[in-house]
Design a protein around this motif. Structure first.
Motif, PDB file in Angstrom:
ATOM      1  N   GLY A   1     -24.738  34.186  50.532  1.00  0.00           N
ATOM      2  CA  GLY A   1     -25.564  35.280  50.232  1.00  0.00           C
ATOM      3  C   GLY A   1     -25.277  35.776  48.896  1.00  0.00           C
ATOM      4  O   GLY A   1     -23.755  35.363  48.484  1.00  0.00           O
ATOM      5  N   LYS A   2     -25.903  36.504  48.146  1.00  0.00           N
ATOM      6  CA  LYS A   2     -25.667  36.862  47.502  1.00  0.00           C
ATOM      7  C   LYS A   2     -26.620  38.142  47.010  1.00  0.00           C
ATOM      8  O   LYS A   2     -27.591  38.480  47.878  1.00  0.00           O
ATOM      9  CB  LYS A   2     -25.794  36.356  45.803  1.00  0.00           C
ATOM     10  CG  LYS A   2     -27.118  35.624  46.258  1.00  0.00           C
ATOM     11  CD  LYS A   2     -27.310  34.498  44.525  1.00  0.00           C
ATOM     12  CE  LYS A   2     -28.639  34.340  44.560  1.00  0.00           C
ATOM     13  NZ  LYS A   2     -29.892  33.204  45.846  1.00  0.00           N
ATOM     14  N   SER A   3     -26.333  39.280  45.944  1.00  0.00           N
ATOM     15  CA  SER A   3     -27.102  40.513  45.909  1.00  0.00           C
ATOM     16  C   SER A   3     -27.068  41.129  44.920  1.00  0.00           C
ATOM     17  O   SER A   3     -25.580  40.774  43.946  1.00  0.00           O
ATOM     18  CB  SER A   3     -27.265  41.384  47.460  1.00  0.00           C
ATOM     19  OG  SER A   3     -27.735  42.545  46.562  1.00  0.00           O
ATOM     20  N   SER A   4     -28.051  41.198  44.237  1.00  0.00           N
ATOM     21  CA  SER A   4     -27.784  42.302  42.799  1.00  0.00           C
ATOM     22  C   SER A   4     -28.045  43.452  42.787  1.00  0.00           C
ATOM     23  O   SER A   4     -28.518  44.251  41.745  1.00  0.00           O
ATOM     24  CB  SER A   4     -28.592  41.479  41.255  1.00  0.00           C
ATOM     25  OG  SER A   4     -28.458  40.412  41.720  1.00  0.00           O
TER      26      SER A   4
ATOM     27  N   SER B   1     -17.018  39.292  43.484  1.00  0.00           N
ATOM     28  CA  SER B   1     -17.689  40.603  42.871  1.00  0.00           C
ATOM     29  C   SER B   1     -17.465  40.648  41.142  1.00  0.00           C
ATOM     30  O   SER B   1     -16.236  40.227  40.995  1.00  0.00           O
ATOM     31  CB  SER B   1     -18.460  41.673  43.356  1.00  0.00           C
ATOM     32  OG  SER B   1     -16.710  42.448  44.046  1.00  0.00           O
ATOM     33  N   ASN B   2     -18.044  41.872  41.004  1.00  0.00           N
ATOM     34  CA  ASN B   2     -17.681  41.907  39.745  1.00  0.00           C
ATOM     35  C   ASN B   2     -16.618  43.475  39.586  1.00  0.00           C
ATOM     36  O   ASN B   2     -16.509  43.709  41.240  1.00  0.00           O
ATOM     37  CB  ASN B   2     -17.942  42.817  38.792  1.00  0.00           C
ATOM     38  CG  ASN B   2     -19.649  43.318  39.292  1.00  0.00           C
ATOM     39  OD1 ASN B   2     -20.083  43.063  40.332  1.00  0.00           O
ATOM     40  ND2 ASN B   2     -19.671  44.457  38.518  1.00  0.00           N
TER      41      ASN B   2
ATOM     42  N   ALA C   1     -17.893  35.864  37.317  1.00  0.00           N
ATOM     43  CA  ALA C   1     -19.406  35.053  37.583  1.00  0.00           C
ATOM     44  C   ALA C   1     -19.243  35.009  39.572  1.00  0.00           C
ATOM     45  O   ALA C   1     -18.099  34.798  39.167  1.00  0.00           O
ATOM     46  CB  ALA C   1     -19.892  34.014  37.260  1.00  0.00           C
ATOM     47  N   GLY C   2     -19.637  34.873  39.357  1.00  0.00           N
ATOM     48  CA  GLY C   2     -20.352  34.150  40.990  1.00  0.00           C
ATOM     49  C   GLY C   2     -20.710  32.745  40.845  1.00  0.00           C
ATOM     50  O   GLY C   2     -22.202  33.406  40.158  1.00  0.00           O
TER      51      GLY C   2
ATOM     52  N   SER D   1     -22.437  41.029  40.109  1.00  0.00           N
ATOM     53  CA  SER D   1     -24.305  40.744  41.448  1.00  0.00           C
ATOM     54  C   SER D   1     -22.630  40.738  42.587  1.00  0.00           C
ATOM     55  O   SER D   1     -21.059  40.316  42.662  1.00  0.00           O
ATOM     56  CB  SER D   1     -24.094  39.259  41.868  1.00  0.00           C
ATOM     57  OG  SER D   1     -25.684  39.438  40.822  1.00  0.00           O
ATOM     58  N   LEU D   2     -23.041  40.858  44.110  1.00  0.00           N
ATOM     59  CA  LEU D   2     -21.896  39.877  44.882  1.00  0.00           C
ATOM     60  C   LEU D   2     -22.506  38.590  45.305  1.00  0.00           C
ATOM     61  O   LEU D   2     -23.302  38.212  46.150  1.00  0.00           O
ATOM     62  CB  LEU D   2     -22.169  41.350  46.486  1.00  0.00           C
ATOM     63  CG  LEU D   2     -21.553  41.380  47.201  1.00  0.00           C
ATOM     64  CD1 LEU D   2     -19.792  40.921  47.316  1.00  0.00           C
ATOM     65  CD2 LEU D   2     -21.571  42.195  48.944  1.00  0.00           C
TER      66      LEU D   2
END
Length: 366
Positions: A6-9, A34-35, A62-63, A73-74
């Motif tokens: 999963g990812k989220s910004s 993440s950053n 970066a992911g 992003s995560l």
């Protein structure tokens, strides 16, 4: 194997964690990237939500996943079943990781059957610790024939600060490692090199191994030798350093050693150790899209039905691809071979007993 990527910004960190971990119930293992700025908060929030999971995280440039490359992003992978795994940390990795070797032994000894098992590790970067970490881990792993792969943590690419996280606590000067057994088949490791050899070969004849500096190649000042090979002057050498790394030759293998800078007395400093009498070759860029397509074809042929994959793609490669407008396409193309994978970009890559740079390493689970 049951897992989710999963990812989220999202700017709200609670919302980002909820979105990136959506659908995860009680994962055995969580990997997250993440950053730098929100990393400590993400570590805490993911641990609060999944208190019984092993959780390892790293800061990254970066992911990566099958949908593309994501900055700021995560990115999360949660593995619910299909693996057996044990994890811990090595501390004081720039000087004394050996003090913590019992933690490695304890993890390994938890397995009754050590077939189809690997060690994945992430170390904090910019402290020249990788070779010490590898020798510590491998002193236990080798006797059990457990191969290692991993990377050094990343940041925006300005060499400011990198962190790793283990079970909700954030560390610097630490290596987090997890030993993973695939319960459904083999694990295949890959290493990809997008540089090719030139005609210029050297032998390191005067080195400061600890500080990763070579003062002389073939008994001549290292920077002078490099400048001559590149048909330039020592003054102009820095502009060539990113595009023309060196290859350290060990048997039939070649490991990329990234240039750091010209030092005083015309030495050269690097991002990986060069040892006395190392055989080195000057490298130049290859057609990287061709190389990547070949890697994808090889992986598809050798592991036609991957259940899971973890990628470490060097920060320097990621910045090169980004400058060429190719970074997102690269991440999606890798998804064609790997399915739903997770990856991160840091300051170095490790495979088995070697630390190197400007490379991609992959672990593909059947």
């Amino acid at each position: 194997m049951n897992y989710k990527v999963g990812k989220s910004s999202k700017g709200d960190l609670n919302e980002a964690v909820s979105e990136a971990t959506l659908g995860l119930k009680a994962p055995k293992l969580i990997l997250f990237f993440s950053n730098v700025e929100p990393f400590e908060e993400y570590s805490k929030k993911i641990k609060e939500k999944f208190q019984s999971s092993i959780i390892i995280g790293s800061t990254t440039f970066a992911g990566f996943c099958m949908d593309g490359a994501y900055k700021n992003s995560l990115m999360v992978m949660g593995i619910e079943d299909g693996i057996e795994c044990y994890a811990d940390i090595l501390e004081e990795v720039d000087k004394y990781p050996l003090k913590y070797i019992d933690r490695v032994t304890k993890c390994v000894n938890n397995f009754r059957d050590k077939s189809n098992t690997i060690c994945f590790e992430i170390s904090t970067a910019l402290i020249s610790c990788e070779e010490l970490v590898l020798s510590t881990l491998n002193s236990v792993l080798d006797e059990h024939k457990i191969p290692l792969f991993g990377g050094s943590a990343g940041d925006k690419g300005k060499a400011e600060k990198t962190m790793v996280s283990f079970n909700g606590i954030v560390y610097q000067n630490t290596c987090a490692f997890v030993i993973i057994k695939n319960l459904s088949g083999k694990i295949t490791l890959y290493r990809e090199n997008i540089y090719k050899k030139t005609a210029h070969y050297f032998t390191a004849t005067k080195v400061d191994t600890r500080n990763r500096i070579v003062y002389e190649y073939d008994n001549k000042p290292a920077a002078l030798v490099m400048a001559q090979a590149l048909n330039t002057t020592v003054e102009n050498l820095p502009k060539y350093l990113d595009s023309y790394p060196l290859g350290r030759i060990i048997g039939s293998d070649l490991y990329i050693t990234a240039n750091q800078m010209v030092t005083k007395n015309n030495g050269m400093s690097y991002h990986a150790k060069v040892y006395n009498n190392s055989k080195m070759v000057l490298l130049e860029p290859d057609d990287y899209k061709n190389v990547i397509n070949e890697t994808i074809a090889t992986v598809k042929k050798e592991v036609p039905n991957p259940s899971l994959a973890i990628m470490v793609n060097c920060l320097a490669r990621s910045m090169l691809f980004e400058a060429d407008g190719y970074l997102n396409e690269f991440a999606k193309n890798m998804g064609n071979a790997l399915g739903n994978y997770i990856g991160f970009a840091g300051y170095g890559e490790q495979l088995r007993d070697q630390h190197f740079n400007q490379t991609m390493v992959l672990a593909v689970f059947e």
